[in-house]
Design a protein around this motif. Structure first.
Motif, PDB file in Angstrom:
ATOM      1  N   PRO A 180      19.857 -33.821-110.368  1.00 51.45           N
ATOM      2  CA  PRO A 180      19.178 -34.022-111.664  1.00 51.45           C
ATOM      3  C   PRO A 180      19.575 -32.981-112.711  1.00 51.45           C
ATOM      4  N   ARG A 181      20.116 -31.848-112.265  1.00 48.99           N
ATOM      5  CA  ARG A 181      20.540 -30.808-113.217  1.00 48.99           C
ATOM      6  C   ARG A 181      21.875 -31.149-113.873  1.00 48.99           C
ATOM      7  N   ASP A 182      22.609 -32.109-113.304  1.00 44.09           N
ATOM      8  CA  ASP A 182      23.887 -32.495-113.902  1.00 44.09           C
ATOM      9  C   ASP A 182      23.639 -33.319-115.151  1.00 44.09           C
ATOM     10  N   ASP A 183      24.471 -33.101-116.150  1.00 42.65           N
ATOM     11  CA  ASP A 183      24.293 -33.773-117.429  1.00 42.65           C
ATOM     12  C   ASP A 183      25.356 -34.855-117.613  1.00 42.65           C
ATOM     13  N   TYR A 184      24.987 -36.080-117.272  1.00 41.23           N
ATOM     14  CA  TYR A 184      25.911 -37.191-117.434  1.00 41.23           C
ATOM     15  C   TYR A 184      25.612 -38.004-118.691  1.00 41.23           C
ATOM     16  N   GLU A 185      24.527 -37.700-119.357  1.00 40.34           N
ATOM     17  CA  GLU A 185      24.075 -38.554-120.454  1.00 40.34           C
ATOM     18  C   GLU A 185      24.425 -38.036-121.845  1.00 40.34           C
ATOM     19  N   THR A 186      24.957 -36.834-121.950  1.00 35.91           N
ATOM     20  CA  THR A 186      25.202 -36.232-123.258  1.00 35.91           C
ATOM     21  C   THR A 186      26.232 -36.998-124.077  1.00 35.91           C
ATOM     22  N   THR A 187      27.341 -37.357-123.450  1.00 37.81           N
ATOM     23  CA  THR A 187      28.410 -38.043-124.171  1.00 37.81           C
ATOM     24  C   THR A 187      28.894 -39.241-123.366  1.00 37.81           C
ATOM     25  N   ALA A 188      29.589 -40.129-124.065  1.00 34.14           N
ATOM     26  CA  ALA A 188      30.176 -41.290-123.380  1.00 34.14           C
ATOM     27  C   ALA A 188      31.200 -40.817-122.355  1.00 34.14           C
ATOM     28  N   GLU A 189      31.898 -39.731-122.664  1.00 39.04           N
ATOM     29  CA  GLU A 189      32.889 -39.174-121.737  1.00 39.04           C
ATOM     30  C   GLU A 189      32.219 -38.772-120.422  1.00 39.04           C
ATOM     31  N   ASN A 190      31.059 -38.126-120.507  1.00 44.34           N
ATOM     32  CA  ASN A 190      30.337 -37.707-119.304  1.00 44.34           C
ATOM     33  C   ASN A 190      29.779 -38.896-118.528  1.00 44.34           C
ATOM     34  N   LYS A 191      29.308 -39.915-119.233  1.00 48.49           N
ATOM     35  CA  LYS A 191      28.695 -41.072-118.577  1.00 48.49           C
ATOM     36  C   LYS A 191      29.665 -41.774-117.624  1.00 48.49           C
ATOM     37  N   LYS A 192      30.947 -41.797-117.982  1.00 51.34           N
ATOM     38  CA  LYS A 192      31.899 -42.522-117.138  1.00 51.34           C
ATOM     39  C   LYS A 192      32.119 -41.824-115.798  1.00 51.34           C
ATOM     40  N   PHE A 193      31.691 -40.564-115.666  1.00 51.72           N
ATOM     41  CA  PHE A 193      31.840 -39.835-114.412  1.00 51.72           C
ATOM     42  C   PHE A 193      30.573 -39.838-113.561  1.00 51.72           C
ATOM     43  N   HIS A 194      29.555 -40.585-113.974  1.00 57.91           N
ATOM     44  CA  HIS A 194      28.305 -40.648-113.207  1.00 57.91           C
ATOM     45  C   HIS A 194      28.600 -41.170-111.806  1.00 57.91           C
ATOM     46  N   PRO A 195      28.006 -40.567-110.761  1.00 59.09           N
ATOM     47  CA  PRO A 195      28.257 -41.008-109.379  1.00 59.09           C
ATOM     48  C   PRO A 195      28.024 -42.500-109.134  1.00 59.09           C
ATOM     49  N   SER A 196      27.152 -43.117-109.894  1.00 61.45           N
ATOM     50  CA  SER A 196      26.906 -44.555-109.700  1.00 61.45           C
ATOM     51  C   SER A 196      28.118 -45.395-110.093  1.00 61.45           C
ATOM     52  N   LYS A 197      29.049 -44.826-110.824  1.00 58.58           N
ATOM     53  CA  LYS A 197      30.260 -45.537-111.250  1.00 58.58           C
ATOM     54  C   LYS A 197      31.366 -45.483-110.185  1.00 58.58           C
ATOM     55  N   ILE A 198      31.155 -44.705-109.119  1.00 52.67           N
ATOM     56  CA  ILE A 198      32.172 -44.533-108.087  1.00 52.67           C
ATOM     57  C   ILE A 198      32.127 -45.693-107.098  1.00 52.67           C
ATOM     58  N   ASN A 199      33.275 -46.277-106.842  1.00 49.39           N
ATOM     59  CA  ASN A 199      33.401 -47.297-105.799  1.00 49.39           C
ATOM     60  C   ASN A 199      33.544 -46.515-104.490  1.00 49.39           C
ATOM     61  N   THR A 200      32.428 -46.286-103.805  1.00 50.95           N
ATOM     62  CA  THR A 200      32.427 -45.400-102.640  1.00 50.95           C
ATOM     63  C   THR A 200      33.282 -45.941-101.491  1.00 50.95           C
ATOM     64  N   THR A 201      33.292 -47.244-101.310  1.00 52.66           N
ATOM     65  CA  THR A 201      34.111 -47.821-100.246  1.00 52.66           C
ATOM     66  C   THR A 201      35.590 -47.537-100.504  1.00 52.66           C
ATOM     67  N   LYS A 202      36.033 -47.771-101.723  1.00 48.66           N
ATOM     68  CA  LYS A 202      37.430 -47.522-102.077  1.00 48.66           C
ATOM     69  C   LYS A 202      37.754 -46.036-101.961  1.00 48.66           C
ATOM     70  N   LEU A 203      36.853 -45.182-102.430  1.00 45.86           N
ATOM     71  CA  LEU A 203      37.068 -43.741-102.372  1.00 45.86           C
ATOM     72  C   LEU A 203      37.237 -43.262-100.929  1.00 45.86           C
ATOM     73  N   LEU A 204      36.346 -43.690-100.043  1.00 48.88           N
ATOM     74  CA  LEU A 204      36.431 -43.260 -98.649  1.00 48.88           C
ATOM     75  C   LEU A 204      37.661 -43.830 -97.953  1.00 48.88           C
ATOM     76  N   ARG A 205      38.010 -45.065 -98.252  1.00 49.58           N
ATOM     77  CA  ARG A 205      39.236 -45.640 -97.668  1.00 49.58           C
ATOM     78  C   ARG A 205      40.462 -44.846 -98.104  1.00 49.58           C
ATOM     79  N   MET A 206      40.519 -44.498 -99.375  1.00 50.60           N
ATOM     80  CA  MET A 206      41.649 -43.721 -99.875  1.00 50.60           C
ATOM     81  C   MET A 206      41.688 -42.335 -99.228  1.00 50.60           C
ATOM     82  N   ALA A 207      40.528 -41.724 -99.075  1.00 45.09           N
ATOM     83  CA  ALA A 207      40.469 -40.372 -98.521  1.00 45.09           C
ATOM     84  C   ALA A 207      40.968 -40.318 -97.079  1.00 45.09           C
ATOM     85  N   VAL A 208      40.616 -41.321 -96.289  1.00 44.23           N
ATOM     86  CA  VAL A 208      40.995 -41.271 -94.868  1.00 44.23           C
ATOM     87  C   VAL A 208      42.360 -41.885 -94.581  1.00 44.23           C
TER      88      VAL A 208
END
Length: 104
Positions: free
Chosen positions: A64-92
């Motif tokens: 909650p201390r992270d600031d994702y709402e200040t700018t549109a640039e920050n909003k695009k990095f919100h964790p809810s925007k991450i495709n976790t399945t794709k991320l984990l597949r790529m990582a392994v």
């Protein structure tokens, strides 16, 4: 009636192949570490495991201390925007080819 023995054999061959590739990654040392004479260089397997653990951290709810709402640039990095399945597949899987080609 389909020959299930062939499918089972192919599946086992695939599993054995992937298992062998993953096993080889333990033996391959990271080239950059070796070139810089770093003692006890990490293996490709070590690197992929650490990468997967970092990917898991990125899939956690945002602090909650992270600031994702200040700018549109920050909003695009919100964790809810991450495709976790794709991320984990790529990582392994991102360095599996190095078990055949070596670490470049």
């Amino acid at each position: 009636q389909p020959n299930t023995n062939t499918n089972t054999t192919n599946n086992m061959d695939s599993l054995t192949f992937i298992s062998d590739i993953c096993g080889q990654l333990k033996k391959i040392k990271r080239t950059g570490w070796v070139r810089h004479n770093i003692p006890l260089p990490e293996s490709d397997s070590d690197h992929m495991h650490r990468c997967a653990m970092c990917a898991l951290l990125l899939t956690q709810p945002p602090d909650p201390r992270d600031d994702y709402e200040t700018t549109a640039e920050n909003k695009k990095f919100h964790p809810s925007k991450i495709n976790t399945t794709k991320l984990l597949r790529m990582a392994v899987t991102h360095d599996l080819c190095e078990s055949i080609a070596g670490d470049i």
